[in-house]
Motif scaffolding. Structure first.
Motif, mmCIF file in Angstrom:
data_model
loop_
_atom_site.group_PDB
_atom_site.id
_atom_site.type_symbol
_atom_site.label_atom_id
_atom_site.label_comp_id
_atom_site.label_asym_id
_atom_site.label_seq_id
_atom_site.Cartn_x
_atom_site.Cartn_y
_atom_site.Cartn_z
ATOM 1 N N SER A 159 3.718 9.647 -9.985
ATOM 2 C CA SER A 159 3.093 9.689 -11.312
ATOM 3 C C SER A 159 2.197 10.917 -11.446
ATOM 4 N N GLN A 184 2.026 6.281 -7.150
ATOM 5 C CA GLN A 184 0.892 7.058 -7.662
ATOM 6 C C GLN A 184 1.140 8.555 -7.477
ATOM 7 N N ARG A 185 1.700 8.925 -6.344
ATOM 8 C CA ARG A 185 1.997 10.329 -6.082
ATOM 9 C C ARG A 185 3.060 10.835 -7.062
ATOM 10 N N SER A 189 0.832 -1.204 0.000
ATOM 11 C CA SER A 189 0.000 0.000 0.000
ATOM 12 C C SER A 189 0.868 1.256 0.000
ATOM 13 N N ILE A 190 1.935 1.246 0.814
ATOM 14 C CA ILE A 190 2.840 2.406 0.885
ATOM 15 C C ILE A 190 3.567 2.606 -0.437
ATOM 16 N N GLN A 225 -0.474 21.867 -4.745
ATOM 17 C CA GLN A 225 -0.898 21.539 -3.389
ATOM 18 C C GLN A 225 -1.961 22.465 -2.892
ATOM 19 N N THR A 255 2.629 1.590 -3.418
ATOM 20 C CA THR A 255 1.642 2.010 -4.422
ATOM 21 C C THR A 255 1.342 3.496 -4.275
ATOM 22 N N HIS A 256 1.157 3.942 -3.044
ATOM 23 C CA HIS A 256 0.892 5.365 -2.797
ATOM 24 C C HIS A 256 2.049 6.225 -3.301
ATOM 25 N N TYR A 257 3.287 5.828 -3.020
ATOM 26 C CA TYR A 257 4.460 6.570 -3.458
ATOM 27 C C TYR A 257 4.494 6.685 -4.981
#
Length: 169
Positions: free
Chosen positions: A25, A22-23, A15-16, A169, A18-20
């Motif tokens: 990307s 995706q961010r 999960s971590i 942001q 994947t999050h990294y």
């Protein structure tokens, strides 16, 4: 029990990661979008500046011919010359807003001055040969701006990732 802990740890790690990715990307997509939008805006500004420069040059040539035929026509042609120059300066400001390239700014400024030199008020009237030289100098200055600007929009710009990241942001 150990198998369950390994499964939970693997799920959390996945999960971590994947999050990294995706961010990363998403930030890359934002940078690419920003870069393309800036390129399009620059292309539009450079084109508008060149078009205004050509229009101002055309007006200065007509003005030179009018004043040769009727030296008293200065007052009538001055207002239109100011309008043409103001339109060109407006496009120059747009170029400055979209690019911090000092050489591009200098080329644009040189084009404005060369065009202005075709017909300067208060300066002794030039002969046809000198007028032709001024016209050629103005044309060369516009061409130099266009060639340099074309290189700017035909290459991938280096985008400040920090500025893009803070904007998203």
């Amino acid at each position: 029990m150990i198998t369950a802990l390994i499964a939970v740890a693997g799920t959390l790690l996945g999960s971590i990661v994947t999050h990294y990715f995706q961010r990363a990307s998403a930030h890359r997509a934002i940078r690419q979008s920003f870069s393309e939008r800036l390129r399009q805006d620059r292309l539009s500004a450079y084109n508008a500046f060149a078009a205004a420069a050509i229009e101002y040059r055309h007006h200065q040539i007509e003005r030179w011919h009018r004043l040769r035929q009727d030296p008293g026509a200065e007052l009538n042609s001055r207002s239109e010359a100011f309008s043409q120059k103001a339109a060109l300066k407006t496009e120059f400001l747009r170029v400055k807003l979209l690019s911090d390239d000092s050489r591009l700014h200098r080329l644009a400024d040189e084009a404005i001055e060369a065009i202005r030199g075709i017909q300067r008020t208060g300066v002794a009237a030039c002969d046809a040969e000198e007028h032709e030289q001024r016209y050629l100098a103005a044309t060369a200055a516009i061409d130099a701006f266009v060639q340099y600007a074309a290189n700017d929009v035909q290459t991938l710009p280096a985008v400040n990732a920090k500025a893009v990241g803070s904007a998203s942001q």
